[in-house]
Design a protein around this motif. Structure first.
Motif, PDB file in Angstrom:
ATOM      1  N   GLU A  11       0.526  -1.339  -0.018  1.00 50.04           N
ATOM      2  CA  GLU A  11       0.009   0.032  -0.139  1.00 50.04           C
ATOM      3  C   GLU A  11       0.853   1.085   0.016  1.00 50.04           C
ATOM      4  O   GLU A  11       0.601   2.236  -0.744  1.00 50.04           O
ATOM      5  N   LEU A  12       1.947   1.277   0.871  1.00 49.07           N
ATOM      6  CA  LEU A  12       2.820   2.577   1.143  1.00 49.07           C
ATOM      7  C   LEU A  12       3.917   2.598   0.258  1.00 49.07           C
ATOM      8  O   LEU A  12       4.543   3.767  -0.171  1.00 49.07           O
ATOM      9  N   GLY A  13       4.418   1.430  -0.083  1.00 50.66           N
ATOM     10  CA  GLY A  13       5.707   1.411  -0.863  1.00 50.66           C
ATOM     11  C   GLY A  13       6.838   0.833   0.200  1.00 50.66           C
ATOM     12  O   GLY A  13       6.576   0.855   1.372  1.00 50.66           O
ATOM     13  N   ARG A  14       8.045   0.337  -0.216  1.00 52.90           N
ATOM     14  CA  ARG A  14       9.064  -0.350   0.438  1.00 52.90           C
ATOM     15  C   ARG A  14       9.759   0.580   1.303  1.00 52.90           C
ATOM     16  O   ARG A  14      10.027   1.609   1.010  1.00 52.90           O
ATOM     17  N   GLY A  15      10.048  -0.058   2.451  1.00 49.34           N
ATOM     18  CA  GLY A  15      10.849   1.028   3.427  1.00 49.34           C
ATOM     19  C   GLY A  15       9.997   2.123   4.243  1.00 49.34           C
ATOM     20  O   GLY A  15      10.619   2.680   5.178  1.00 49.34           O
ATOM     21  N   GLU A  16       8.846   2.314   3.928  1.00 49.13           N
ATOM     22  CA  GLU A  16       8.015   3.340   4.605  1.00 49.13           C
ATOM     23  C   GLU A  16       7.754   2.934   5.958  1.00 49.13           C
ATOM     24  O   GLU A  16       7.666   3.669   6.943  1.00 49.13           O
ATOM     25  N   VAL A  17       7.520   1.523   6.369  1.00 50.08           N
ATOM     26  CA  VAL A  17       7.170   1.001   7.701  1.00 50.08           C
ATOM     27  C   VAL A  17       8.169  -0.002   7.749  1.00 50.08           C
ATOM     28  O   VAL A  17       8.208  -1.156   7.077  1.00 50.08           O
ATOM     29  N   VAL A  18       8.853   0.114   8.740  1.00 51.18           N
ATOM     30  CA  VAL A  18      10.155  -1.373   8.927  1.00 51.18           C
ATOM     31  C   VAL A  18       9.506  -2.265  10.069  1.00 51.18           C
ATOM     32  O   VAL A  18      10.228  -3.392  10.005  1.00 51.18           O
ATOM     33  N   ASP A  19       8.548  -1.785  10.869  1.00 44.51           N
ATOM     34  CA  ASP A  19       7.949  -2.895  11.771  1.00 44.51           C
ATOM     35  C   ASP A  19       6.676  -2.498  12.226  1.00 44.51           C
ATOM     36  O   ASP A  19       6.072  -1.367  12.031  1.00 44.51           O
ATOM     37  N   VAL A  20       5.864  -3.543  12.441  1.00 42.49           N
ATOM     38  CA  VAL A  20       4.389  -3.334  13.119  1.00 42.49           C
ATOM     39  C   VAL A  20       4.485  -4.051  14.586  1.00 42.49           C
ATOM     40  O   VAL A  20       4.869  -5.306  14.605  1.00 42.49           O
ATOM     41  N   ARG A  21       4.005  -3.149  15.630  1.00 43.11           N
ATOM     42  CA  ARG A  21       3.848  -3.559  16.720  1.00 43.11           C
ATOM     43  C   ARG A  21       2.568  -3.724  17.183  1.00 43.11           C
ATOM     44  O   ARG A  21       1.756  -2.660  16.848  1.00 43.11           O
ATOM     45  N   LEU A  22       2.049  -4.758  17.934  1.00 47.57           N
ATOM     46  CA  LEU A  22       0.512  -5.064  18.241  1.00 47.57           C
ATOM     47  C   LEU A  22       0.414  -4.727  19.890  1.00 47.57           C
ATOM     48  O   LEU A  22       1.346  -5.153  20.621  1.00 47.57           O
TER      49      LEU A  22
END
Length: 96
Positions: A84-95
């Motif tokens: 959706e955003l492109g590579r490298g925009e979000v490095v991790d997801v924390r729940l």
């Protein structure tokens, strides 16, 4: 042949974001605004808060079972977000 005003506006807006170094922030805000479309109604209805800090997306959920399921599928979620955003925009997801 006339220029398409929508394309002209889009081009001007993208240029503005680039010049003001706001592309990254705009993409993050778009993700938050489109969360239901991206992840689906079920996940969106159980999401109480979304925010970014240092290129990490924090997702606060109201359902413990969903949190466990999403923890297992974390790589998949990151893939959806990258798409959706492109590579490298979000490095991790924390729940949370």
């Amino acid at each position: 042949m006339k220029d398409d005003p929508i394309k002209s506006f889009r081009s001007a807006f993208q240029h503005f974001l680039k010049e003001e170094n706001l592309e990254h922030t705009f993409k993050q805000k778009q993700l938050i605004a489109n969360w239901e479309h991206i992840m689906g109604k079920t996940i969106a209805s159980r999401t109480s808060k979304l925010f970014f800090k240092d290129n990490v997306l924090y997702i606060k959920l109201t359902s413990a079972p969903l949190k466990n399921e999403m923890q297992v599928a974390k790589a998949q979620i990151l893939g959806i977000i990258e798409k959706e955003l492109g590579r490298g925009e979000v490095v991790d997801v924390r729940l949370l």
